[in-house]
Design an enzyme around this catalytic site. Structure first.
Site, short mmCIF file in Angstrom:
data_model
loop_
_atom_site.label_atom_id
_atom_site.label_comp_id
_atom_site.label_asym_id
_atom_site.label_seq_id
_atom_site.Cartn_x
_atom_site.Cartn_y
_atom_site.Cartn_z
N ASP A 1 1.37 2.62 3.56
CA ASP A 1 0.52 3.79 3.35
C ASP A 1 1.35 5.07 3.37
O ASP A 1 0.85 6.14 3.73
CB ASP A 1 -0.62 3.86 4.39
CG ASP A 1 -1.71 4.86 3.99
OD1 ASP A 1 -1.82 5.17 2.79
OD2 ASP A 1 -2.42 5.32 4.90
N ALA B 1 -3.95 14.80 5.28
CA ALA B 1 -3.75 13.52 5.96
C ALA B 1 -2.69 12.70 5.23
O ALA B 1 -2.75 12.58 4.01
CB ALA B 1 -5.06 12.75 5.98
N LYS C 1 -9.07 -0.31 -6.09
CA LYS C 1 -9.18 0.31 -4.77
C LYS C 1 -10.53 0.98 -4.59
O LYS C 1 -10.95 1.80 -5.41
CB LYS C 1 -8.07 1.37 -4.62
CG LYS C 1 -8.09 2.14 -3.29
CD LYS C 1 -7.57 1.32 -2.13
CE LYS C 1 -7.75 2.02 -0.79
NZ LYS C 1 -6.72 3.01 -0.50
N HIS D 1 1.56 5.35 -1.71
CA HIS D 1 1.21 6.53 -2.52
C HIS D 1 2.50 7.13 -3.07
O HIS D 1 3.37 7.56 -2.30
CB HIS D 1 0.49 7.57 -1.66
CG HIS D 1 -0.79 7.06 -1.08
ND1 HIS D 1 -2.00 7.19 -1.73
CD2 HIS D 1 -1.04 6.38 0.07
CE1 HIS D 1 -2.95 6.62 -1.00
NE2 HIS D 1 -2.39 6.12 0.10
N LEU D 2 2.60 7.17 -4.40
CA LEU D 2 3.81 7.73 -5.03
C LEU D 2 3.58 9.10 -5.65
O LEU D 2 4.55 9.77 -6.00
CB LEU D 2 4.32 6.79 -6.12
CG LEU D 2 5.08 5.54 -5.66
CD1 LEU D 2 5.49 4.71 -6.88
CD2 LEU D 2 6.30 5.90 -4.82
N ARG D 3 2.29 9.51 -5.84
CA ARG D 3 1.99 10.77 -6.54
C ARG D 3 2.53 10.72 -7.97
O ARG D 3 2.82 9.67 -8.50
CB ARG D 3 2.53 11.99 -5.78
CG ARG D 3 2.35 11.98 -4.26
CD ARG D 3 0.91 11.82 -3.82
NE ARG D 3 0.78 12.03 -2.37
CZ ARG D 3 -0.23 11.57 -1.66
NH1 ARG D 3 -1.19 10.86 -2.21
NH2 ARG D 3 -0.31 11.82 -0.37
N ASN E 1 -5.03 7.27 -6.19
CA ASN E 1 -5.76 8.50 -5.87
C ASN E 1 -5.00 9.75 -6.31
O ASN E 1 -4.72 10.65 -5.51
CB ASN E 1 -6.11 8.56 -4.37
CG ASN E 1 -4.90 8.58 -3.46
OD1 ASN E 1 -3.84 8.03 -3.81
ND2 ASN E 1 -5.02 9.20 -2.30
N HIS F 1 3.09 14.54 1.57
CA HIS F 1 2.48 15.86 1.35
C HIS F 1 3.54 16.90 1.68
O HIS F 1 4.28 16.74 2.66
CB HIS F 1 1.29 16.08 2.29
CG HIS F 1 0.10 15.21 2.00
ND1 HIS F 1 -0.81 15.50 1.02
CD2 HIS F 1 -0.31 14.06 2.57
CE1 HIS F 1 -1.76 14.55 1.00
NE2 HIS F 1 -1.46 13.66 1.93
N HIS G 1 0.87 -1.20 0.00
CA HIS G 1 0.00 0.00 0.00
C HIS G 1 0.89 1.23 0.00
O HIS G 1 1.47 1.60 1.03
CB HIS G 1 -0.91 0.01 1.24
CG HIS G 1 -1.89 1.14 1.24
ND1 HIS G 1 -3.25 0.96 1.44
CD2 HIS G 1 -1.74 2.48 1.05
CE1 HIS G 1 -3.87 2.12 1.39
NE2 HIS G 1 -2.97 3.07 1.16
N HIS H 1 -4.82 -0.67 5.66
CA HIS H 1 -4.39 0.10 6.83
C HIS H 1 -5.40 0.03 7.99
O HIS H 1 -5.96 1.03 8.39
CB HIS H 1 -4.05 1.55 6.48
CG HIS H 1 -5.01 2.26 5.56
ND1 HIS H 1 -6.37 2.27 5.75
CD2 HIS H 1 -4.78 2.97 4.43
CE1 HIS H 1 -6.93 2.98 4.78
NE2 HIS H 1 -6.00 3.40 3.96
N LEU I 1 -5.10 9.19 7.70
CA LEU I 1 -6.42 8.55 7.75
C LEU I 1 -6.28 7.09 7.34
O LEU I 1 -5.56 6.81 6.38
CB LEU I 1 -7.39 9.28 6.80
CG LEU I 1 -7.81 10.66 7.32
CD1 LEU I 1 -8.61 11.40 6.26
CD2 LEU I 1 -8.63 10.54 8.61
N HIS J 1 -10.55 1.06 1.46
CA HIS J 1 -10.37 2.08 2.50
C HIS J 1 -11.59 1.94 3.40
O HIS J 1 -12.69 2.35 3.04
CB HIS J 1 -10.26 3.49 1.91
CG HIS J 1 -10.02 4.53 2.96
ND1 HIS J 1 -8.82 5.19 3.11
CD2 HIS J 1 -10.81 4.98 3.98
CE1 HIS J 1 -8.89 6.01 4.15
NE2 HIS J 1 -10.10 5.90 4.68
#
Ligand code: NCD
Ligand code: ZN
Length: 354
Positions: A252, A268, A103, A15-17, A41, A256, A13, A179, A224, A141
């Site tokens: 996760d 978050a 997802k 997030h790489l953007r 996302n 940011h 899980h 998560h 979150l 989620h």
């Protein structure tokens, strides 16, 4: 023990953007992990196979830009489920050979989830049937978004309102409760029948909700689902370190920019990719279960997804290491979780590629 050599782990899980943010963070993951499930996302979200394949190319370019050899890291792409995802799109995703999961974000549950699902069994049955038929996991989620529900109760209520009806309707569907943050979540996954598993983050193993308010509001501990009470943290530690194949590693890690975390309405997400394995080692060692780390980090995930385990290794050494105060992040900076604190373990990443 002064070092641990284990089968190279995967992050289930992440997030790489995209763009500069992707370029700034991908090396941290690619130097420790062999594969990662890439969350969809983005803005706009990755809802089609075509978009997932294009995003995959951005990631491969960024991996090369970070100096990591292409064969060392494989991004496992996902699609973002919407009310309109068709069965045909799921079949295309499966046939692509690069999309490994879909997802579910309940609409409005978290960062960039506005396009998420408003009524899972009302709108998504065709997609769910296709997922079940092709053996592709649904990643969930697991929080209700009803503003009348206390933010600390959203995961527990999600189990009754969404998880139980979903799994009754689609008993053969592989589901990963992403998560998990509560005792209810851990026990549900432990005891449920059928193909259900959960990822557990390092922050939810290491901290309870007091971390959010130690001496003032601490935005870098805000993610979150939000950190919960100590009883929940203890249940997650027991789940992750207990040897059950239903629980596996998913950081996760969610970068940011510093200014968007330290903000009147802070984003978050905790950035943990930099020191992920050291954070997990800290959590496993605290309960004297370092011997269970390899299975959690490197075996249970591929086994659940039906993928081969990695054959190369990663070594962690016991070496007091200070977490940097901040990291470069495009034209701004990023604050990693536990910035300024010391961790007992350090992952030996290949310095030729670092
Ligand atoms: C994630 C993000 O920033 O994309 N944030 C987070 O707090 N975990 C979204 C998510 O996984 O909920
Ligand atoms: Zn996430």
């Amino acid at each position: 023990m002064t070092s641990i050599t284990m089968t190279r782990p995967d992050d289930w899980h992440l997030h790489l953007r995209d763009g500069e943010a992707l370029a700034a963070v991908v090396g941290d993951t690619a130097r420790q992990f062999s594969r990662a499930i890439i969350m969809p996302n983005l803005r706009p979200p990755v809802t089609t196979t075509e978009q997932a394949l294009a995003y995959r190319e951005h990631i491969l370019t960024a991996v090369a830009g970070a100096g990591v050899a292409a064969e060392r890291f494989t991004p496992l792409m996902t699609l973002y489920l919407t009310n309109n995802t068709s069965a045909e799109e799921i079949r295309l995703a499966k046939a692509s050979g690069h999309v490994y999961a879909v997802k579910l974000y309940p609409a409005g549950a978290t960062t960039n989830s506005d396009a998420g699902v408003t009524d899972l069994l009302g709108h998504c049955t065709a997609a769910l049937e296709a997922l079940q038929a092709c053996g592709m996991p649904l990643l969930v989620h697991g929080e209700v978004t009803d503003p009348g529900i206390d933010v600390f109760d959203r995961e527990a209520i999600f189990i009754d309102r969404v998880m139980v009806p979903l799994r009754r309707a689609f008993p053969e569907l592989k589901v990963v409760f992403e998560h998990i943050t509560t005792r209810e979540g851990a026990h549900y996954v432990r005891d449920a029948e059928g193909p259900v598993a959960a990822t557990i983050t390092p922050q939810h193993m290491l901290y309870n909700r007091n971390a959010l308010f130690t001496g003032g509001v601490r935005p870098h501990w805000y993610c979150l689902p939000i950190l919960k009470r100590e009883v929940h943290r203890e249940a997650l530690v027991e789940a992750a370190t207990g040897g059950s194949p239903r629980f596996f590693l998913g950081t996760d890690s969610a970068p940011h920019a510093r200014g968007l975390k330290e903000h009147a309405c802070g984003c978050a997400g905790c950035y943990t990719a930099l020191h992920a394995m050291a954070l997990y080692a800290q959590a496993f060692e605290a309960v004297d279960r370092l011997d269970k780390l390899e299975a959690f980090a490197s075996f249970h995930g591929p086994d659940f997804y039906g993928l081969p385990r990695n054959t190369d290794t990663l070594t962690l050494v016991r070496e007091e290491t200070r977490v940097p105060d901040e990291l470069p992040f495009g034209n701004t900076t990023l604050v990693p979780l536990a910035a300024g604190e010391s961790l007992a373990w350090r992952a030996l990443v290949d310095t030729a590629t670092a």
